[in-house]
Enzyme design. Structure first.
Site, short mmCIF file in Angstrom:
data_model
loop_
_atom_site.label_atom_id
_atom_site.label_comp_id
_atom_site.label_asym_id
_atom_site.label_seq_id
_atom_site.Cartn_x
_atom_site.Cartn_y
_atom_site.Cartn_z
N LYS A 68 0.97 -1.10 0.00
CA LYS A 68 0.07 0.15 0.19
C LYS A 68 1.01 1.12 0.10
CE LYS A 68 -2.85 1.88 3.88
NZ LYS A 68 -4.13 1.79 4.44
N LYS A 80 1.44 5.28 0.54
CA LYS A 80 0.72 6.49 1.02
C LYS A 80 1.03 7.45 0.28
CE LYS A 80 -1.03 5.07 5.01
NZ LYS A 80 -2.34 5.46 5.29
N ASP A 121 -3.36 4.46 -0.66
CA ASP A 121 -4.13 5.13 0.37
C ASP A 121 -3.81 6.97 0.42
OD1 ASP A 121 -5.61 5.89 2.57
OD2 ASP A 121 -4.68 4.73 4.08
N GLU A 163 -7.76 3.72 -1.58
CA GLU A 163 -8.36 3.91 -0.32
C GLU A 163 -8.60 5.36 -0.05
OE1 GLU A 163 -6.01 1.69 2.52
OE2 GLU A 163 -6.74 2.88 4.17
N LYS A 200 -11.62 -1.49 11.25
CA LYS A 200 -10.60 -1.07 12.06
C LYS A 200 -11.37 -1.23 13.72
CE LYS A 200 -7.66 1.88 9.55
NZ LYS A 200 -7.02 3.15 9.31
N GLU A 218 -3.93 -5.48 6.84
CA GLU A 218 -2.47 -4.81 6.99
C GLU A 218 -2.05 -4.49 8.37
OE1 GLU A 218 -3.63 -0.65 5.63
OE2 GLU A 218 -4.85 -0.33 7.33
C1 MUC Z 1 -4.44 4.45 7.32
O1 MUC Z 1 -5.17 5.23 6.93
O2 MUC Z 1 -4.83 3.15 6.65
C2 MUC Z 1 -2.91 2.04 8.06
C3 MUC Z 1 -1.85 1.70 7.49
C4 MUC Z 1 -0.76 2.76 7.42
O3 MUC Z 1 0.47 2.72 7.10
O4 MUC Z 1 -1.13 3.77 8.02
C5 MUC Z 1 -2.63 3.35 8.54
C6 MUC Z 1 -3.54 4.39 8.31
MG MG Z 2 -6.31 4.43 5.39
#
Ligand code: MUC
Ligand code: MG
Length: 381
Positions: free
Chosen positions: A163, A165, A194, A220, A269, A323
């Site tokens: 994933k 960011k 994400d 995401e 979550k 995750e």
């Molecule tokens: C999120 O926004 O998902 C989950 C994995 C990660 O690296 O940050 C979190 C928060």
């Molecule tokens: Mg997220």
């Protein structure tokens, strides 16, 4: 009887800076809850969040003070084995505070499952799997570093879902960065993004078209959590899966998102759901609405990660994996026996309760000093 409730903050450095669009993390503050029962059984819970108040509306410090001052006194001296009753009292009197409620419910369920000698998953309907696929987040912000980090994870057979960011740079730069990583890693790995709400709907439309064409397979929370209609428009427009994360604040939000068809996938979550039973309820709503599931994290340490694993092991559908890599991002281990990650999977602990044992001496050394009390290992009843 519930005899004692203690909240503990532990600041643990991360293995490298973890860059999200809302914060760069160099440290994670674990928020741990220990409940001691009169029969000598102890339960543990966790209410860890990300970046103080950058990500959510409860901070580590507010969670601690709200548990200590407002929540714990409500259930002290209640029967420890009636978890539903204790949580009903809290939920009736306390507004919001989903993370704090999650930690308390986790600790009560951990204690009760230990009392019964069964894994916590068996109090939640029963596990359907004993291992969970685990994604890794690439968030160094640097292309070469991200690619070499992914390659070493593949070589270690720890992760094959990545994933990324994004959302800090321009849309064009982010798209270039993601597609370069996807090209470098090839078709056998899953690359996902994400955005942590960073894009406008127009930017999202432009970016998702390019990411979908480049083989990215999950988007995401591309836009603001409150723009549920926008999420529905994006989910309708693109065939790549659109996932709700920050928009998913528990069962009521899940119901609303499902009604609006505002996501193809839910990032469940436990903290955002207000607890383990709330997370199960979210999964049931998703199942009824035909929404796929993904096991999310707030980058918790081992306790929250074990609790999440116990919950996700009960989900019928878990087609996007999880995750649950939080403990691997931290430089310190608080368990006697670390969680087991192997062959791209996290093993769901199978011992009673959460199935993990805390090293109390280490915890006592590392906790933020806020009290003169030192933890003592309670004798089993
Ligand atoms: C999120 O926004 O998902 C989950 C994995 C990660 O690296 O940050 C979190 C928060
Ligand atoms: Mg997220």
């Amino acid at each position: 009887m519930i005899q004692q409730i203690e909240t503990i903050l532990v600041d643990v450095p991360t293995i490298r800076p973890h860059k999200l669009s809302v914060v760069t993390m160099n440290t994670q503050t674990l928020v741990l809850v220990r409940i001691v029962c009169s029969d000598g059984i102890q339960g543990w819970g966790e209410a860890t969040t990300i970046g103080g108040l950058n990500y959510g509306d409860e901070s580590p410090e507010s969670i601690k003070v709200n548990i200590d001052t407002h929540i714990a006194p409500l259930i002290l001296n209640m029967p420890a084995s009636q978890v539903g009753l204790a949580m009903a009292k809290i939920n009736k009197i306390i507004q919001g505070n989903r993370f704090a409620k999650c930690a308390i419910e986790t600790a009560l369920l951990d204690a009760q499952a230990r009392r019964l000698g069964i894994p916590l998953s068996e109090l939640l309907g029963g596990r359907l799997r004993s291992e969970l696929p685990v994604a890794w987040t690439l968030a160094s912000g640097d292309l070469a570093k991200d690619v070499s980090e992914a390659e070493s994870m593949l070589a270690l057979r720890r992760h094959r879902i990545f994933k990324l960011k994004i959302g800090l740079r321009s849309v064009e730069d982010d798209v270039k960065h993601v597609l370069a990583i996807k090209r470098a890693l090839g078709d056998s790995v899953s690359v996902r993004v994400d955005v942590n709400q960073a894009w406008s709907e127009i930017e999202a439309s432009r970016a998702i078209a390019a990411l979908e064409a480049g083989g990215v397979d999950l988007i995401e929370q591309p836009i603001r959590a409150e723009n549920k209609a926008g999420m529905a428009r994006l989910a309708e427009k693109f065939s790549v899966a659109i996932m709700a994360d920050e928009a998913l604040h528990g069962p009521a939000a899940a119901f609303e998102l499902a009604k609006l068809a505002a996501a193809d996938v839910f990032a469940v979550k436990i903290t955002q759901s207000g607890g383990l039973t709330g997370a199960c309820l979210v999964s049931h709503i998703a199942q009824l609405a035909g929404i796929s599931l993904y096991g999310g994290t707030m980058l918790e340490g081992a306790i929250g990660t074990a609790a999440s694993a116990q919950v996700f092991s009960t989900f019928k559908d878990l087609s996007f994996g999880t995750e649950l890599f939080g403990p691997l991002l931290l430089t310190e281990e608080l368990l006697f026996e670390p969680l087991v990650y192997k062959d791209f999977m996290l093993q769901v602990p199978s011992k009673p309760g959460l199935g993990v044992e805390i090293d109390l001496e280490k915890l006592n050394r590392m906790r933020r000093p806020d009290t003169n009390r030192l933890l003592t290992q309670a004798k089993a009843a």
